[in-house]
Each structure stands twice: as C-alpha cells, then as structure tokens.
Design an enzyme around this catalytic site. Structure first.
Site, PDB file in Angstrom:
ATOM      1  N   GLU A  82       2.127   4.587  11.401  1.00 24.01           N
ATOM      2  CA  GLU A  82       1.498   5.299  12.530  1.00 24.01           C
ATOM      3  C   GLU A  82       2.093   4.955  13.899  1.00 24.01           C
ATOM      4  OE1 GLU A  82      -3.032   5.890  10.959  1.00 24.01           O
ATOM      5  OE2 GLU A  82      -2.516   3.883  11.614  1.00 24.01           O
TER       6      GLU A  82
HETATM    7  C1  TNX Z   1      -4.892   3.972   8.405  1.00 23.60           C
HETATM    8  S1  TNX Z   1      -3.301   2.642   6.272  1.00 23.60           S
HETATM    9  C2  TNX Z   1      -4.233   2.851   8.861  1.00 23.60           C
HETATM   10  C3  TNX Z   1      -5.008   1.728   9.409  1.00 23.60           C
HETATM   11  C4  TNX Z   1      -6.474   2.038   9.481  1.00 23.60           C
HETATM   12  C5  TNX Z   1      -6.899   2.751   8.221  1.00 23.60           C
HETATM   13  C6  TNX Z   1      -8.365   3.015   8.147  1.00 23.60           C
HETATM   14  C7  TNX Z   1      -2.407   2.424   7.424  1.00 23.60           C
HETATM   15  C8  TNX Z   1      -1.077   2.029   7.081  1.00 23.60           C
HETATM   16  N1  TNX Z   1      -2.886   2.634   8.669  1.00 23.60           N
HETATM   17  O1  TNX Z   1      -4.516   1.370  10.682  1.00 23.60           O
HETATM   18  O2  TNX Z   1      -7.183   0.862   9.647  1.00 23.60           O
HETATM   19  O3  TNX Z   1      -6.207   3.962   8.137  1.00 23.60           O
HETATM   20  O4  TNX Z   1      -8.713   3.539   6.910  1.00 23.60           O
END
Ligand code: TNX
Length: 536
Positions: A340
């Site tokens: 992300e």
């Molecule tokens: C996505 S999974 C994210 C996390 C969040 C999560 C909550 C991932 C690699 N990144 O930063 O905590 O969703 O479900």
C-alpha cells in the site's frame, strides 16, 4: 515417505525396559481405547490404534537422549506441561526411581523413516511411549501431540492412584508446509511481551513454527534501534485511538525471540516501507518523501506516507535498521512490508524495493514482502506474501518466487466473523469459523503448489487493544489455519474438524483464552470453564 521401523523400535523398547524396575508390576485392566478418536489438531498424517492403555501416573518417568541439543529441554518442557494439566511431578532423566512403572522415552531416530525436519513418530504401548524424530523440532511437535492425547481428567477407579489413561497405538506425522505462521500487528496497538508470550504458547500447541511481528507502521514504531533512538522515543509514543503506545527494547525483543525458540517458533521481523512509515518520518523528518510535515498519527486510514526513495541517507538509515534487527533475529527471513505505498511513484517504488532487497541480503537474510514487491525486479530467493492481488501472485510465480498464502478473504484474523462481531473489520470479507477452514490453499487462485512455502494468518490490530480482544479474533480461527498448513487436503474434513475443535474448549479454558464461542461449534465445556458461551 514412511517405512516400517519395527525392528529399530524393538531395540529401543528393549533399552527402555531396562529402566523399568523388575519388581512385581501392577495389573491394570484398561477399558478398550481408540487412539484415532483423540481430538488432535492439526490432524496427524497417520494414526494406527492398538486399543490398549498406557498409564500416566506418579509411577511414570521421562528419559531423553542427552547427546542431542534440545532433546532434554523438550523432555523438561513436556514434564512442565504434564504438571500443568495433571499436577503430576514427572521426573526427567533421573537414574534410580523406585516403583517406576511406565516410561516416556524421547529418542533420535537413526534411520530415514520420516522425511522432513519436523517429522516425528509416536509409539505408545502399555509400558512405554516412544517419541522419535531426527530433530529437536520434530520432537517438540510430537510433544504437542502427546499433550493433546493426555485426557483432561484422570480415571480414579482403575488403581489406587489417579491414572491419566493414554490410548495406545502409533502416530506417524509430518507437516505439509514448512512455513506455518501467524502475524501480530503490534504497531497499530502495542502488545506487551507477556501478551506475545501467551500467543506463542497457544500457537506452539497447534504446531505453528512462525510468528511474524509487524513492528512498524504509520501509527507507531515498536522496536528500539540503538543508532536511531528517536524512532521509539517519538515514533513509539502513540497508537490507534491515542493511547501512549509502547515499544520493545532490544532486550525485550530478544526475550520474545528466545521464548519463541524454546517453542521451536521463529520470529519474522517486519519493518514496513516505503509506505506505512509516518511514525519513522515524525521521528526523523529527512526520511519523509510525501512533501508534507509528518505528525504523530492515531487514525486508521493508510496509504499517505512514503520514504524519500531517492535520498542516499534514507538507505543509510535503512541499512542501520535492518542490520540491528537482523542481528537480533536468528531466523533466515526479514520482512520489508512493501504494501500500500500509494503515494510512492511506481518507478520510485521499484527502485526502492530493488535497493532494500540488496540490503536485506547483505545482512544475511532472505527478503519477504507483501505481494506488491513482486512488481519490482526481485530475485527468486525472495518471498512474496499473497494478501490481495491475484496479478501480483501470478507475477511472483512467473519470477519463480515462493509464496506465503495469506489471502485476506480467507486468512485474515482481523476480519469479523459476521455482522454481530464485536471487533474486527470486514473490507475483505466476513470470515466465520467454517469459512476460515473450508478452503484449499493448495489450489487457490491458480498458484501452483510447488510455489507455496506455507500459510500465514495475519492479525491486524486497528480494532483490538488488549489480549482479550486479540484472542476473540484469533481463536478459534487460528486453530483451523494450523490444520490447513500442517495437514494434507485429503486428511481434512470440516465435520471431523468441528468435533475436534469443540474438544479444544477445556484446553482454551485452562489457558484462560477468551475465544469467540462460535455458534457453529458445540463447545465441550470443562471444569475450567472460562469463556461464557453466548449464542449470538
Ligand atoms: C491491509 S494487509 C493492510 C494493513 C491493514 C489491514 C487491515 C496489508 C499488507 N495491508 O495495513 O492493517 O489491511 O485488515
């Protein structure tokens, strides 16, 4: 994979019997037993019942091979756990024991009957339990099986003393996947060393071998870095919701690593970057690449932060962080996050991951990253953790990477069970206890089995701030993931699992685990009964 070991077992048995006093033995008339009916999770590869009984009582002792590192420790671990469950004081490797009747013998198998470093074999007869493995890790897994076979309650009518009657037979077992993990997000909310140790206790009982710690994020930096002290002084001072956060000193972290090692669990440390780095950028503003002034952050939206990927000093900083954390982490992996990074330009992201991969390798580790890292020029020794993108998973396969399976729709422990769940999110799915179990990681989204290193169930902590809430989301689902990663597909079955899961209640109650009492399961309550069952 499995050959007969009868002759060698007989030799060992002969040695074991020389420990047992030759005096008059008790005659106990055991009722017929069935080892195959034991409520074992994860389900072993092969169970062959012989319908007799082994008396675990005050006349039992444990002997171990003393020449192999970890065997005697495993024997003592078993004695401690027997004490906790039965209150029996079982001696380990004590020479002369009067009235010795039955023996648990922990031995190294000298041949190649069992493939794999964690394979083990349990041979239970009326007089002896022989646990064989070529490694201490295999012995440790076998000890968990034995712990699960020991009944919760003693039989007080068979003899003058209390007897915990263990069904006889043979178990031959070995895991399907070498990586069987869970992840704890200690960044969004901080969890104490004691909390982490309790989580390790439960994971170990279900034969997990990895605990991944998500040690940094926008809301907090949780591991002391001696060369950059403000990371924790400033970056560790908050968490989601505004409480004061916290962090592990290097000594705390080492305590966790060592505690995990006793349980044959490796810690995989994660420092998430180039996104998810707001806390670090507040501590050291030169790191920041999003053009804004970073401020301490207590919210849950993410995707706004990034390191400045074109500054050499940023890589000097990263080198120091990875060097210090890698030096404290004996396992082979270092997780760099990589998810992300929405405000990092695509070519900057690729440049960054390429450079950080080399730094991880320089410090002697293999890189793991969330599936986005597959878009960079990563080499095939790195590992991609599939959480969301099928395309990234396919790219990982094309680049020859091993994959850790953590698809959010199936394996995220922070997803709510259903609409009524008290904690958790549901952006990926609602995951009731059956959905968590009934899927096939071996054939998921076209990822070939040969690329799969294993399975990991991440527990993100935006909505949980203490151990009770952690346990509500993790259990019972984490128990199901242990079976998905240990047991082969043909050996798994929801109807059988459901009954075995119901019978975990006495253990979970004894451990004071506040699991979610899923109404899909007919929980078998015990005298320790701890969790109030609410049908909701
Ligand atoms: C996505 S999974 C994210 C996390 C969040 C999560 C909550 C991932 C690699 N990144 O930063 O905590 O969703 O479900």
């Amino acid at each position: 994979m499995i050959k007969s070991i009868t002759i060698r077992s007989l030799t060992v048995l002969f040695l074991v019997f020389t420990f047992i006093a030759c005096g008059k033995k008790r005659v106990i008339n055991f009722p017929k037993t069935d080892l195959a009916a034991s409520h074992l999770i994860p389900k072993p590869l092969k169970v062959t019942p012989t319908n007799g009984g082994f008396a675990l009582d005050k006349f039992t002792a444990i002997y171990t091979n003393k020449n192999i590192a970890g065997f005697e420790e495993a024997g003592k671990f078993l004695a401690d756990k027997i004490k906790a469950k039965t209150n029996l004081d079982i001696k380990v490797n004590v020479d002369a024991i009067p009235d010795l009747e039955t023996v648990i013998y922990i031995n190294q198998s000298e041949n190649t009957d069992l493939d794999g470093t964690e394979a083990y074999q349990l041979n239970i007869t009326q007089d002896s339990v022989i646990l064989n493995s070529s490694t201490a890790a295999g012995i440790f897994r076998g000890i968990q099986t034995l712990r699960q076979i020991i009944p919760e309650t003693s039989n007080d009518t068979l003899a003058d003393t209390k007897i915990w009657m263990i069904p006889t037979g043979e178990i031959i077992d070995s895991p399907q996947f070498e990586y069987r993990g869970s992840m704890l997000d200690v960044a969004r909310h901080f969890f104490s060393v004691e909390d982490v140790k309790k989580y390790i206790d439960i994971l170990a009982y279900y034969k997990y071998n990895v605990l991944h710690l998500h040690l940094s994020d926008d809301q907090g930096w949780r591991i002391e870095i001696k060369s950059w002290p403000k990371l924790t002084e400033i970056g560790g001072s908050t968490e989601v919701g505004g409480a004061s956060g916290g962090f592990y000193t290097q000594e705390d972290y080492t305590e966790i690593v060592n505690y995990a090692a006793v349980h044959h669990i490796m810690i995989v440390p994660e420092i998430d970057m180039p996104g998810h780095t707001n806390a670090a950028s507040v501590a050291y503003p030169f790191l920041n690449g999003n053009g804004k002034i970073a401020k301490l952050y207590e919210g849950t939206e993410v995707g706004f932060s990034t390191f400045d990927t074109r500054k050499d000093t940023v890589y000097t900083f990263i080198d120091d962080v990875i060097r210090e954390v890698a030096a404290l982490s004996p396992g082979p992996y270092f997780h760099i996050g990589g998810d992300e990074s929405h405000v990092t330009k695509k070519n900057d992201y690729i440049y960054f991951i390429n450079k950080v991969e080399k730094i991880v390798q320089k410090h002697g580790k293999k890189m793991i990253g969330w599936d986005e890292v597959a878009t960079a020029d990563v080499d095939s020794t790195s590992i991609s953790q599939f959480w969301a993108s099928k395309e990234n998973a396919q790219t990982s396969v094309n680049k020859g990477l091993k994959i850790i399976m953590s698809p959010a729709k199936k394996a995220y422990l922070d997803m709510q069970y259903d609409l009524t769940s008290k904690h958790g999110l549901h952006w990926a799915a609602y995951i009731p206890t059956d959905t968590a179990y009934i899927w096939t990681p071996e054939y998921y989204e076209g990822i070939p089995l040969k690329n799969i290193l294993g399975i990991e169930a991440p527990l993100w902590s935006e909505t949980i701030s203490n151990i009770d809430e952690l346990e509500y989301l993790a259990f019972p689902r984490a128990i199901g993931y242990s079976e998905l990663s240990w047991t082969t597909q043909e050996n798994r079955d929801w109807e059988s699992y459901k009954v075995r899961l119901a019978n975990q209640a006495p253990f979970l109650d004894r451990m004071k685990v506040k699991y979610y009492p899923s109404p899909l399961i007919d929980w078998k309550k015990s005298k320790y009964s701890y969790t109030k069952i609410e049908k909701d």
